[in-house]
Design a protein around this motif. Structure first.
Motif, PDB file in Angstrom:
ATOM      1  N   UNK A 144      62.462  43.883  53.568  1.00  0.00           N
ATOM      2  CA  UNK A 144      61.821  42.729  53.976  1.00  0.00           C
ATOM      3  C   UNK A 144      60.125  43.701  53.656  1.00  0.00           C
ATOM      4  N   UNK A 145      59.266  43.233  52.348  1.00  0.00           N
ATOM      5  CA  UNK A 145      57.924  43.628  52.588  1.00  0.00           C
ATOM      6  C   UNK A 145      57.271  42.389  53.125  1.00  0.00           C
ATOM      7  N   UNK A 166      60.551  34.713  47.778  1.00  0.00           N
ATOM      8  CA  UNK A 166      59.051  34.964  48.587  1.00  0.00           C
ATOM      9  C   UNK A 166      59.204  33.899  49.563  1.00  0.00           C
ATOM     10  N   UNK A 224      55.228  42.143  44.988  1.00  0.00           N
ATOM     11  CA  UNK A 224      56.472  41.354  44.490  1.00  0.00           C
ATOM     12  C   UNK A 224      57.336  42.488  42.995  1.00  0.00           C
ATOM     13  N   UNK A 278      55.378  36.709  53.801  1.00  0.00           N
ATOM     14  CA  UNK A 278      53.881  36.111  53.912  1.00  0.00           C
ATOM     15  C   UNK A 278      54.137  35.320  55.841  1.00  0.00           C
ATOM     16  N   UNK A 337      58.781  45.279  44.822  1.00  0.00           N
ATOM     17  CA  UNK A 337      59.895  45.041  45.363  1.00  0.00           C
ATOM     18  C   UNK A 337      60.916  45.061  45.034  1.00  0.00           C
ATOM     19  N   UNK A 366      62.192  48.196  43.505  1.00  0.00           N
ATOM     20  CA  UNK A 366      62.810  49.043  45.510  1.00  0.00           C
ATOM     21  C   UNK A 366      64.671  48.379  45.242  1.00  0.00           C
ATOM     22  N   UNK A 391      62.486  40.235  49.694  1.00  0.00           N
ATOM     23  CA  UNK A 391      62.392  38.792  50.518  1.00  0.00           C
ATOM     24  C   UNK A 391      61.146  39.434  51.300  1.00  0.00           C
ATOM     25  N   UNK A 392      59.888  38.874  50.085  1.00  0.00           N
ATOM     26  CA  UNK A 392      58.040  38.911  50.722  1.00  0.00           C
ATOM     27  C   UNK A 392      58.214  38.093  51.230  1.00  0.00           C
TER      28      UNK A 392
END
Lengths: 214, 214
Positions: B188-189, B149, A197, B175, A200, A203, B172-173
């Motif tokens: 986006x990760x 998240x 996180x 899941x 992220x 970045x 945005x992470x």
């Protein structure tokens, strides 16, 4: 046939292709690397090279059969064969992982968790038992377990890691934010959600800085 | 001073160095790149290059001041500045993340979660409230939230992603095991724990295959 080795960057993109292909309506029989590239915002050459690295089923002007390509990627990633794994540490994260039903789609089967806390022992999450840590050795032997997830607090992580290795586990996904020292033949994959996180966020702030300079 | 950009591989190793340096006893005043390399089972040249990419505080024969190096890495990674983030989806994983106290060490502050389920609304985890999803827009505006998240089921992921972007979230992470389609300026990760575990299992089976062939 011996599989050609691919770089870890390719390996990490394959599940993305797979997720996308699985999401397509059944009407889509064939798909080109260009279409896959466009949908996933990746370069077309990159997609073509990635897929060429694992198979040769693409046909000029036709593209790939979607079902065949799904099958090839699943086989390559080993999702068609099921690996069993255990969790050590049945705290909140460990329990959330026990309850998560998304592992089977990737050929993984979490079958039990272990914890030192007598309170959590004897309970079960989504049918998967939480057992005393003292049972780990026998359980791993009986079930030929080689893969484990470590979700204990930082203070116990190294000790528990050593125990897992003594119990025959050779690949560990480590959620404790600490560097584990192990034997060379043991694979450790560090999963630190806080670090991901933070990277992220970094970045994002760099992107904002770049935009401001334009 | 403008920071030199480093590769993502370097960026992902920096937290490992930081964790290790933070774990050293206070008696250790200076440390060489060779010692860091040895402790982390990394190449010495790699460690020296990584650290040279972000600072020039290493001194011949002395090495790095541990406290200075910690400070440099923290600053580089932005851990000295706190970013706030929210969670959308207060299911088991979302709640486990709310309760996790490890984010602050990396400069991240999760301040609230949002969910459509009336049952979870009005509750709090580790003092962080779960609010109705309809409150997300106002909350993000009031608190200038740019990082989120996403921990909702696959079926809702795209719709919720769109909503988060409408609310001003730009990183945005994710899941949910699904490819999200977004605007180009949104980061986006994807964090798919099942995929990570499957890749680890694959690497383990390859290692076994190699050993068998020797």
């Amino acid at each position: 046939m011996l599989e050609k080795p691919v770089s870890s960057a390719v390996l990490e993109r394959l599940p993305t292709y797979l997720n996308y292909l699985r999401s397509l309506p059944t009407e889509v029989v064939n798909i080109s690397s260009a279409s896959i590239a466009r949908a996933l915002s990746l370069g077309e050459v990159l997609v073509r090279k990635d897929l060429a690295a694992i198979c040769d089923i693409g046909k000029p002007k036709v593209g790939y059969s979607v079902t065949d390509l799904i099958c090839v990627i699943e086989k390559y990633l080993g999702y068609n064969r099921t690996d069993t794994a255990v969790i050590v540490g049945a705290g909140k994260l460990g329990r959330a992982l026990l309850d998560y039903d998304g592992f089977s789609g990737y050929g993984m089967n979490l079958i039990a968790a272990f914890d030192v806390d007598p309170q959590s022992q004897g309970t079960a999450y989504s049918g998967k038992p939480v057992m005393p840590l003292s049972r780990l050795a026998a359980f791993c032997r009986e079930n030929d377990i080689r893969i484990g997830i470590l979700t204990v607090p930082v203070e116990q992580a190294q000790e528990v890691c050593d125990l897992m290795i003594d119990c025959g586990i050779r690949a560990i996904m480590n959620f404790a934010p600490v560097h584990l020292v192990t034997r060379k033949d043991v694979l450790i994959k560090n999963e630190n959600i806080a670090i991901s996180l933070a990277l992220l966020a970094k970045r994002y702030s760099e992107q904002v800085a770049e935009e401001t300079m334009l």
